[in-house]
Structure formats: structure tokens, C-alpha cells
Design a protein around this motif. Structure first.
Motif, PDB file in Angstrom:
ATOM      1  N   GLN A   1      34.765  49.155  52.391  1.00  0.00           N
ATOM      2  CA  GLN A   1      34.046  49.598  51.058  1.00  0.00           C
ATOM      3  C   GLN A   1      34.526  48.253  50.207  1.00  0.00           C
ATOM      4  OE1 GLN A   1      36.051  53.189  49.208  1.00  0.00           O
ATOM      5  NE2 GLN A   1      34.445  53.049  47.526  1.00  0.00           N
ATOM      6  N   GLN A   2      33.206  47.960  49.674  1.00  0.00           N
ATOM      7  CA  GLN A   2      33.352  46.665  48.772  1.00  0.00           C
ATOM      8  C   GLN A   2      33.660  46.943  47.293  1.00  0.00           C
ATOM      9  OE1 GLN A   2      33.004  43.810  49.650  1.00  0.00           O
ATOM     10  NE2 GLN A   2      31.446  42.651  48.965  1.00  0.00           N
ATOM     11  N   THR A   3      34.975  46.542  47.066  1.00  0.00           N
ATOM     12  CA  THR A   3      35.258  46.962  45.553  1.00  0.00           C
ATOM     13  C   THR A   3      35.544  45.592  44.974  1.00  0.00           C
ATOM     14  OG1 THR A   3      37.476  46.265  46.493  1.00  0.00           O
ATOM     15  CG2 THR A   3      36.994  48.514  46.540  1.00  0.00           C
ATOM     16  N   LEU A   4      35.128  45.705  43.595  1.00  0.00           N
ATOM     17  CA  LEU A   4      34.940  44.592  42.544  1.00  0.00           C
ATOM     18  C   LEU A   4      36.264  44.045  42.362  1.00  0.00           C
ATOM     19  CD1 LEU A   4      32.013  45.095  40.315  1.00  0.00           C
ATOM     20  CD2 LEU A   4      31.694  43.661  42.645  1.00  0.00           C
ATOM     21  N   PRO A   5      36.501  42.786  42.307  1.00  0.00           N
ATOM     22  CA  PRO A   5      37.948  42.237  41.944  1.00  0.00           C
ATOM     23  C   PRO A   5      38.356  42.610  40.407  1.00  0.00           C
ATOM     24  CG  PRO A   5      36.471  40.438  42.092  1.00  0.00           C
ATOM     25  CD  PRO A   5      35.758  41.586  42.637  1.00  0.00           C
ATOM     26  N   LYS A   6      39.441  42.929  40.241  1.00  0.00           N
ATOM     27  CA  LYS A   6      40.032  43.089  39.010  1.00  0.00           C
ATOM     28  C   LYS A   6      40.323  41.829  38.407  1.00  0.00           C
ATOM     29  CE  LYS A   6      41.945  47.674  40.100  1.00  0.00           C
ATOM     30  NZ  LYS A   6      43.128  48.460  40.328  1.00  0.00           N
ATOM     31  N   PHE A   7      40.002  41.720  36.839  1.00  0.00           N
ATOM     32  CA  PHE A   7      40.155  40.328  36.416  1.00  0.00           C
ATOM     33  C   PHE A   7      40.506  40.676  34.686  1.00  0.00           C
ATOM     34  CE2 PHE A   7      35.632  41.339  36.234  1.00  0.00           C
ATOM     35  CZ  PHE A   7      35.156  40.706  35.147  1.00  0.00           C
ATOM     36  N   LEU A   8      40.971  39.842  34.274  1.00  0.00           N
ATOM     37  CA  LEU A   8      41.228  39.937  32.688  1.00  0.00           C
ATOM     38  C   LEU A   8      40.184  39.023  32.066  1.00  0.00           C
ATOM     39  CD1 LEU A   8      45.077  38.971  32.829  1.00  0.00           C
ATOM     40  CD2 LEU A   8      44.163  41.427  32.792  1.00  0.00           C
TER      41      LEU A   8
ATOM     42  N   VAL B   1      45.253  38.990  40.205  1.00  0.00           N
ATOM     43  CA  VAL B   1      44.442  39.289  39.207  1.00  0.00           C
ATOM     44  C   VAL B   1      44.083  37.779  38.413  1.00  0.00           C
ATOM     45  CG1 VAL B   1      44.199  40.534  37.163  1.00  0.00           C
ATOM     46  CG2 VAL B   1      44.948  41.722  38.796  1.00  0.00           C
ATOM     47  N   LEU B   2      45.187  37.069  38.471  1.00  0.00           N
ATOM     48  CA  LEU B   2      44.818  35.768  37.779  1.00  0.00           C
ATOM     49  C   LEU B   2      43.907  34.888  38.571  1.00  0.00           C
ATOM     50  CD1 LEU B   2      48.308  35.151  36.543  1.00  0.00           C
ATOM     51  CD2 LEU B   2      46.409  35.425  35.089  1.00  0.00           C
ATOM     52  N   ARG B   3      44.177  35.010  39.811  1.00  0.00           N
ATOM     53  CA  ARG B   3      43.016  34.227  40.969  1.00  0.00           C
ATOM     54  C   ARG B   3      41.750  34.701  40.665  1.00  0.00           C
ATOM     55  NH1 ARG B   3      42.985  31.357  45.751  1.00  0.00           N
ATOM     56  NH2 ARG B   3      41.818  32.364  47.367  1.00  0.00           N
ATOM     57  N   HIS B   4      41.598  36.133  40.580  1.00  0.00           N
ATOM     58  CA  HIS B   4      40.120  36.598  40.419  1.00  0.00           C
ATOM     59  C   HIS B   4      39.785  36.202  39.164  1.00  0.00           C
ATOM     60  CE1 HIS B   4      40.633  38.813  43.955  1.00  0.00           C
ATOM     61  NE2 HIS B   4      41.208  39.799  43.458  1.00  0.00           N
ATOM     62  N   SER B   5      40.816  36.207  38.132  1.00  0.00           N
ATOM     63  CA  SER B   5      39.925  35.786  36.738  1.00  0.00           C
ATOM     64  C   SER B   5      39.677  34.370  36.683  1.00  0.00           C
ATOM     65  CB  SER B   5      41.166  35.946  35.510  1.00  0.00           C
ATOM     66  OG  SER B   5      41.524  37.331  35.717  1.00  0.00           O
ATOM     67  N   PHE B   6      40.459  33.521  37.429  1.00  0.00           N
ATOM     68  CA  PHE B   6      39.775  32.026  37.483  1.00  0.00           C
ATOM     69  C   PHE B   6      38.466  31.893  38.184  1.00  0.00           C
ATOM     70  CE2 PHE B   6      39.487  28.736  40.801  1.00  0.00           C
ATOM     71  CZ  PHE B   6      39.487  27.726  40.202  1.00  0.00           C
ATOM     72  N   ALA B   7      38.460  32.698  39.273  1.00  0.00           N
ATOM     73  CA  ALA B   7      36.890  32.744  39.988  1.00  0.00           C
ATOM     74  C   ALA B   7      35.950  33.184  39.066  1.00  0.00           C
ATOM     75  CB  ALA B   7      37.312  33.382  41.239  1.00  0.00           C
ATOM     76  N   THR B   8      36.272  34.352  38.499  1.00  0.00           N
ATOM     77  CA  THR B   8      35.077  35.039  37.594  1.00  0.00           C
ATOM     78  C   THR B   8      34.888  34.155  36.458  1.00  0.00           C
ATOM     79  OG1 THR B   8      36.229  37.332  38.246  1.00  0.00           O
ATOM     80  CG2 THR B   8      34.774  37.263  36.492  1.00  0.00           C
TER      81      THR B   8
ATOM     82  N   ALA C   1      31.287  32.513  35.439  1.00  0.00           N
ATOM     83  CA  ALA C   1      30.571  32.750  34.263  1.00  0.00           C
ATOM     84  C   ALA C   1      30.212  31.566  33.488  1.00  0.00           C
ATOM     85  CB  ALA C   1      31.424  33.599  33.475  1.00  0.00           C
ATOM     86  N   HIS C   2      30.889  30.437  33.777  1.00  0.00           N
ATOM     87  CA  HIS C   2      30.633  29.352  32.776  1.00  0.00           C
ATOM     88  C   HIS C   2      29.827  28.270  33.524  1.00  0.00           C
ATOM     89  CE1 HIS C   2      33.117  29.960  29.248  1.00  0.00           C
ATOM     90  NE2 HIS C   2      33.770  30.601  30.050  1.00  0.00           N
ATOM     91  N   GLY C   3      29.138  28.993  34.966  1.00  0.00           N
ATOM     92  CA  GLY C   3      28.007  28.160  35.413  1.00  0.00           C
ATOM     93  C   GLY C   3      28.634  27.152  36.820  1.00  0.00           C
ATOM     94  N   ALA C   4      29.909  27.562  37.159  1.00  0.00           N
ATOM     95  CA  ALA C   4      30.393  26.627  38.410  1.00  0.00           C
ATOM     96  C   ALA C   4      29.593  26.914  39.674  1.00  0.00           C
ATOM     97  CB  ALA C   4      31.612  27.207  38.731  1.00  0.00           C
ATOM     98  N   ASP C   5      29.507  25.982  40.459  1.00  0.00           N
ATOM     99  CA  ASP C   5      28.774  26.218  41.883  1.00  0.00           C
ATOM    100  C   ASP C   5      29.436  27.131  42.828  1.00  0.00           C
ATOM    101  OD1 ASP C   5      26.535  25.157  43.604  1.00  0.00           O
ATOM    102  OD2 ASP C   5      28.294  24.895  44.815  1.00  0.00           O
TER     103      ASP C   5
ATOM    104  N   HIS D   1      29.258  39.142  41.191  1.00  0.00           N
ATOM    105  CA  HIS D   1      29.029  40.034  40.036  1.00  0.00           C
ATOM    106  C   HIS D   1      28.844  39.868  38.819  1.00  0.00           C
ATOM    107  CE1 HIS D   1      33.292  39.847  39.709  1.00  0.00           C
ATOM    108  NE2 HIS D   1      33.308  40.778  38.682  1.00  0.00           N
ATOM    109  N   VAL D   2      29.686  38.730  38.521  1.00  0.00           N
ATOM    110  CA  VAL D   2      29.663  38.317  36.772  1.00  0.00           C
ATOM    111  C   VAL D   2      28.431  37.680  36.559  1.00  0.00           C
ATOM    112  CG1 VAL D   2      32.050  37.931  37.061  1.00  0.00           C
ATOM    113  CG2 VAL D   2      30.683  35.955  37.440  1.00  0.00           C
ATOM    114  N   GLN D   3      27.674  37.247  37.550  1.00  0.00           N
ATOM    115  CA  GLN D   3      26.336  36.316  37.280  1.00  0.00           C
ATOM    116  C   GLN D   3      25.173  37.515  37.018  1.00  0.00           C
ATOM    117  OE1 GLN D   3      25.774  34.478  40.868  1.00  0.00           O
ATOM    118  NE2 GLN D   3      26.332  32.577  39.851  1.00  0.00           N
TER     119      GLN D   3
END
Length: 323
Positions: A104-111, A246-253, A257-261, A282-284
Motif C-alpha cells: 500500500q502506497q503511503t505518502l511520507p510524513k514531513f514537517l 521524518v526529517l529525511r522526508h522533510s529534506f526531500a519534500t 518543492a523548491h525545484g530540485a531535480d 506528491h509535493v509537485q
């Protein structure tokens, strides 16, 4: 199945794939679970039939185990029989015909970015801090800055050594899953926080950036979790929403969101497969929606004030040109 077969399989995972101790322990548990289920039917892993393995899978489904757990156990069993096949210990791989449920695909939790800023601010020392509290905050600040600015896994963070950091260091060489190495950039705030911790811990003479109660070993995951929970409480963040991952997910998210490839993000996170990184796309969706609403004709209201004025002017000019 003999213990020798299991031991040989686990040794192969450790030697050829550089599997971590936690990974080896998980494989062992999965093999034991399957072996016990087969044993109840008078079969063993060494001689298991496809039908017996299918009944094992059906039993896990009837027990309402998570689809991700079932898929992981089937993957383990497939690899085990493939190993036996290659080693000539079996003539087939009975698990190759097992149907694994799609996880089941679950979206990562982030701050949010505001919450991350509050978390880092909460780790700031003050003059009235006691020495023990001051060190906990310095350790927490350095860890938070590193986790959020690099996306490191907690295992990678706690494995960092003191000698990896110099005042002019700009990149860190990190050894991740499967022994894969990658370079991650070190931000100025993270380097400053690390230098403050190194100065505080200089007398400990430890090899580790984050030494535990015993300087010979790094702080444990549980010990770090306590520090993180304490800082989270100071920042007003629910501990249930806070963890190193969660901090790792926040980094990626936030990077996306700021345009990283996406490919760059894959390299920074140390993902072997870009499909793992794509979960963060999902953030895009919100960004794409905003772009369409801002620039596509159908994304705007049907008639805007400026359009009305322009239409009126055009109609007036057309009427004036009529004879």
C-alpha cells in the motif's frame, strides 16, 4: 532446510550485498516464520512445495498482516530459494510462482518549513543552561542541521566520525545501504553546529561525532530519540510526528518543492532505484496546479476585469471604423 543453508544464505547477504545487521535479523525472522508454518504441515523449507508456500501466503493474508509485511517475507523466501538453486541445493525455486501483494502506497510524513525552523530554534543554547543540558542541545542542534540539510538516514548520521569534519570541509563521504558511498554537501549552518559540538566534546577523545555515555561508542538510536523528543516538545511539535526519518522526508519534500531535480535528489538520498525517490513527487501536485492556474487560459476565471476592459476597447475601435 538445515541451519547450514540458512547460515550460508545470510553469509552471502553480508559478504556480497553488505547487508546490515538489522537487515540480516529481519531475513532470519522471515525465514523462521515460513519454516514454522511449513513445519505445521509436515514440510520443511528444504523440500517445500509451491502449494505449501501458497498456503503460507494465504494464511498471512487471513491473519490480516500488512501487505508490505507479506511482500517483504515473500521477497525474502524468493531470494533464499534462488540462492539454493544457484548453489545446487535445489533444482527449482518454488517461491518464484508466489504472487506478492503490491504494498500500500503511503505518502511520507514531513514537517513544514516553519516547523523545521522552530525545531532548530528550540535547540539553541542559552546562558542559563546547565552543562549537561547545554551539551544535549549542542548535540541536538548539530544532528538536526545535518539531518535536514543532507537527508541522511539515522544510521548514517550516528556513524559519522570526528575526523570527517574540518573547518574547510564542504562535502561528506557517506556510506549508505549496501555499502554504497555517496557525496553530500555540508551547509554552513550544519558545519558551524558540528564545530560547536566538537569543541564541547573535545575532552571526550571519542572517534565519533555523536559519542554516547561511553565515548568508545556512538550514541544509541534510543538515546538520540530522547533528545529529539525533548527538543520537539520545546518547539511545540507533537512527538508522534517527529523522528529522524521524518526529517529525511522533510529534506526531500522541501527540496522538490523548491525545484530540485529528481535525479539529483536520488543521489543525495542514496536511493538505488529512482522509483523509491518518486514517492516525494506528491509535493509537485500543488506546484503544477498553481502553474496551470497562473498561466493557462482555462486556469483563470472566465472573465477578468482587464479582459473586460480590453474587449470593450476593441469593440469601440471596431465600431468607429464602420462607415
Amino acid at each position: 532446510m538445515t541451519d547450514e543453508s540458512v547460515d550460508s544464505f545470510l553469509e552471502m547477504l553480508a559478504a556480497e550485498r553488505a547487508a546490515a545487521p538489522a537487515t540480516l535479523a529481519a531475513y532470519t525472522r522471515d525465514l523462521e516464520h515460513c519454516s514454522e508454518a511449513l513445519g505445521a504441515e509436515g514440510e520443511t523449507l528444504a523440500t517445500a512445495s509451491v502449494e505449501a508456500l501458497r498456503r503460507w501466503v494465504a494464511e498471512m493474508a487471513s491473519d490480516k498482516l500488512a501487505r508490505r509485511t507479506i511482500a517483504r517475507r515473500i521477497s525474502c523466501i524468493r531470494q533464499f530459494y534462488l540462492f539454493l538453486l544457484r548453489e545446487g541445493r535445489r533444482a527449482d525455486n518454488p517461491a518464484s510462482q508466489l504472487d506478492a501483494p503490491s504494498p500500500q502506497q503511503t505518502l511520507p510524513k514531513f514537517l513544514t518549513e516553519t516547523e523545521v525552523s522552530a525545531l532548530i530554534d528550540a535547540s539553541t543554547c542559552s546562558p542559563d543552561n546547565r552543562p549537561a543540558q547545554r551539551r544535549r542541545l549542542l548535540l541536538g542542534r548539530a544532528a538536526l542541521e545535518l539531518l535536514y540539510s543532507t537527508g541522511l538516514r539515522i544510521s548514517e548520521l550516528l556513524a559519522l566520525r570526528r575526523d570527517m569534519f574540518r573547518e574547510d570541509v564542504r562535502m561528506l563521504m557517506v556510506r549508505g545501504k549496501g555499502g554504497r558511498e555517496r557525496l553530500v554537501p555540508l551547509s554552513d549552518p550544519a558545519r558551524d553546529a558540528v564545530m560547536a559540538l566538537l569543541l564541547e566534546d573535545e575532552a571526550k577523545k571519542s572517534l565519533w561525532l555523536f559519542p554516547g555515555r561511553t565515548p568508545l561508542r556512538p550514541i544509541t538510536r534510543q538515546g538520540f530519540d530522547k533528545i529529539l523528543t525533548d527538543i520537539g516538545s520545546r518547539a511545540g511539535i507533537d512527538p508522534a510526528r517527529l523522528s529522524p526519518h521524518v526529517l529525511r522526508h522533510s529534506f526531500a519534500t522541501h527540496m522538490l518543492a523548491h525545484g530540485a531535480d529528481l535525479r539529483v535528489l536520488q543521489m543525495l538520498l542514496g536511493h538505488a532505484d529512482i522509483a523509491t525517490t518518486q514517492i516525494y513527487t506528491h509535493v509537485q501536485a500543488d506546484r503544477l496546479r498553481a502553474v496551470v492556474e497562473s498561466h493557462h487560459p482555462l486556469g483563470k476565471p472566465a472573465v477578468e476585469a482587464g479582459d473586460t476592459d480590453e474587449q470593450s476597447l476593441m469593440q469601440k475601435e471596431a465600431s468607429e471604423k464602420k462607415p
